[in-house]
Scaffold this motif. Structure first.
Motif, PDB file in Angstrom:
ATOM      1  N   ASP A  56       0.806  -1.218   0.000  1.00  0.00           N
ATOM      2  CA  ASP A  56       0.000   0.000   0.000  1.00  0.00           C
ATOM      3  C   ASP A  56       0.842   1.272   0.000  1.00  0.00           C
ATOM      4  OD1 ASP A  56       1.048  -0.441   2.495  1.00  0.00           O
ATOM      5  OD2 ASP A  56      -0.768   0.073   3.614  1.00  0.00           O
ATOM      6  N   ALA A  57       2.156   1.138  -0.153  1.00  0.00           N
ATOM      7  CA  ALA A  57       3.029   2.317  -0.155  1.00  0.00           C
ATOM      8  C   ALA A  57       2.889   3.070  -1.472  1.00  0.00           C
ATOM      9  CB  ALA A  57       4.477   1.902   0.070  1.00  0.00           C
ATOM     10  N   SER A  58       2.690   4.370  -1.391  1.00  0.00           N
ATOM     11  CA  SER A  58       2.567   5.188  -2.590  1.00  0.00           C
ATOM     12  C   SER A  58       3.937   5.421  -3.215  1.00  0.00           C
ATOM     13  CB  SER A  58       1.919   6.532  -2.251  1.00  0.00           C
ATOM     14  OG  SER A  58       2.752   7.274  -1.373  1.00  0.00           O
ATOM     15  N   ALA A  59       3.914   5.973  -4.426  1.00  0.00           N
ATOM     16  CA  ALA A  59       5.172   6.227  -5.132  1.00  0.00           C
ATOM     17  C   ALA A  59       6.029   7.245  -4.385  1.00  0.00           C
ATOM     18  CB  ALA A  59       4.876   6.722  -6.549  1.00  0.00           C
ATOM     19  N   ASP A  60       5.408   8.261  -3.778  1.00  0.00           N
ATOM     20  CA  ASP A  60       6.184   9.276  -3.047  1.00  0.00           C
ATOM     21  C   ASP A  60       6.870   8.661  -1.831  1.00  0.00           C
ATOM     22  OD1 ASP A  60       5.414  11.196  -4.845  1.00  0.00           O
ATOM     23  OD2 ASP A  60       3.684  11.853  -3.666  1.00  0.00           O
TER      24      ASP A  60
END
Length: 330
Positions: free
Chosen positions: A162-166
Motif C-alpha cells: 500500500d506504499a505510494s510512489a512518493d
C-alpha cells in the motif's frame, strides 16, 4: 414510433380518472393513491410489451451506454492488478560497498525491517550472486578466471503493497544515504508512470460514466416525448375534465423506470459476458507469469446497483420531459 397501438377501454387514463372521481367518497385517499400507482406501473409495462421492437431497441441503446463504464472499470481494475503483479511494488536492490561483512549486512537488514514502508528484506550474499551469474549463458567460463569474488552483499528491499510512489521514493533516498550502501537500483519511474496512468484512467471512467448517464437521460426523455406527443388529444381531454398533471404523467414515469430496470439488467449481462471473454486469455497470461495474474471480477454490489441507478435515471429523464411537455400542453 410515429404510430401507437390503441389503448383498450379498461386501460384508458380517462376511464381511470372517472372511476377515481366516482369512488372518491368510498375509497380512502391513501388506498386510491396506491391503487393508481399499481395501475400505472402495470399499464406502462403492458404498453412497452405491446411494441417489443421499439422497446428492445431503446433498452439495448441504454444498456450499451451503461455497460461501457462498467467495462472500462473492469479493465482498469485488472490493469492495476497487473501492474501490482508485474512491478508496481518491485524489489529495491541496495548494493553494499565491497568489503562490507555479512554481519554488517544483517544489521542493516534488521534495521530496515523495522521501517514503516518496508514489507520484507532479503540479504543476498556474494556467493549467491556469483551462482546467479554462473547460471547465465556466457558467464560461467569467465567466472573461473577470477581469483576472488568481487560481488558485494545485496539487500533486496520489498516496499509495502500500500506504499505510494512518493513514500517509496523517500525510502530509496534513505537507502542511498545509509552508511555502507554503494548503489541503489529502483524502478521508481515505472511506479510513478503506472500510478499516473491509473489516475488518468479513473478520471476517464468517471467522465465517461457521467456522459453516458446524460445519454441515458436523453434516450428515455426522447422516447417519452414521442409517446406524449402521440397521445396529445387524450391528454387534452384529461386536462379538460380536471385531471392533475401528476396523474397524467405517472404512467410515463413508470415507463421510464421500466426502461431503466431492463437496460440495467441487460448492461449487467453485457458486463458478465466481457468478464467471461477475458477469463481464458488472462488465465493463459497468468500461467506465463507463474500464476501471478488473476482476473478481477466486478463486485456484486456494483452489479446490483446498476439496475437501481438506471431506474433512477429513467425516472428522472421521464420526469423532466413529461413536465416540460405537459406545461406546453397546458
Amino acid at each position: 414510433m410515429s404510430t401507437q397501438p390503441e389503448v383498450p377501454l379498461n386501460e384508458s387514463p380517462l376511464l381511470a380518472e372517472t372511476h377515481a372521481r366516482g369512488s372518491r367518497h368510498r375509497v380512502r385517499p391513501v388506498a386510491s393513491w396506491r391503487e393508481h400507482h399499481g395501475w400505472s406501473a402495470a399499464a406502462s409495462l403492458r404498453r412497452l410489451t405491446s411494441r417489443p421492437v421499439g422497446t428492445l431497441l431503446t433498452v439495448a441503446v441504454m444498456a450499451i451506454a451503461l455497460a461501457l463504464p462498467l467495462t472500462f472499470y473492469l479493465l482498469l481494475g485488472n490493469l492495476q492488478k497487473m501492474g501490482e503483479a508485474l512491478g508496481q511494488n518491485q524489489t529495491i536492490s541496495a548494493f553494499l560497498q565491497v568489503g562490507q561483512s555479512g554481519t554488517a549486512a544483517d544489521l542493516m537488514a534488521k534495521k530496515l525491517r523495522d521501517h514503516a514502508e518496508v514489507a520484507s528484506v532479503t540479504v543476498k550474499t556474494p556467493q549467491q550472486g556469483m551462482d546467479e551469474l554462473a547460471r547465465m549463458q556466457g558467464f560461467s567460463g569467465a567466472l573461473h578466471t577470477l581469483d576472488d569474488n568481487p560481488l558485494p552483499y545485496v539487500l533486496e528491499v520489498l516496499p509495502r503493497p500500500d506504499a505510494s510512489a512518493d513514500r517509496v521514493d523517500r525510502l530509496v533516498a534513505e537507502l542511498r544515504d545509509m552508511h555502507g550502501v554503494d548503489q541503489v537500483q529502483d524502478s521508481g519511474t515505472w511506479r510513478q508512470r503506472l500510478e499516473a496512468l491509473l489516475g488518468v484512467g479513473q478520471r476517464v471512467v468517471m467522465v465517461l460514466a457521467g456522459l453516458l448517464a446524460v445519454a441515458v437521460l436523453l434516450v428515455v426523455g426522447n422516447t417519452v416525448r414521442v409517446d406524449i406527443a402521440s397521445r396529445s388529444e387524450e391528454i387534452g381531454v384529461l386536462m379538460l375534465v380536471g385531471a392533475s398533471r401528476a396523474f397524467i404523467r405517472r404512467p410515463y414515469l413508470y415507463a421510464g423506470i421500466w426502461y431503466g430496470v431492463f437496460a440495467g439488467l441487460l448492461a449487467v449481462g453485457f458486463a458478465v459476458v466481457v468478464e467471461l471473454a477475458l477469463a481464458e486469455p488472462v488465465e493463459r497470461l497468468g500461467h506465463a507469469y507463474a500464476g501471478k495474474l488473476h482476473i478481477d471480477v466486478l463486485p456484486l454490489w456494483l452489479l446490483a446497483a446498476v439496475p437501481v441507478a438506471a431506474a433512477v435515471l429513467g425516472w428522472l429523464g421521464a420526469r423532466l420531459v413529461s413536465a416540460w411537455q405537459l406545461r406546453k400542453a397546458a
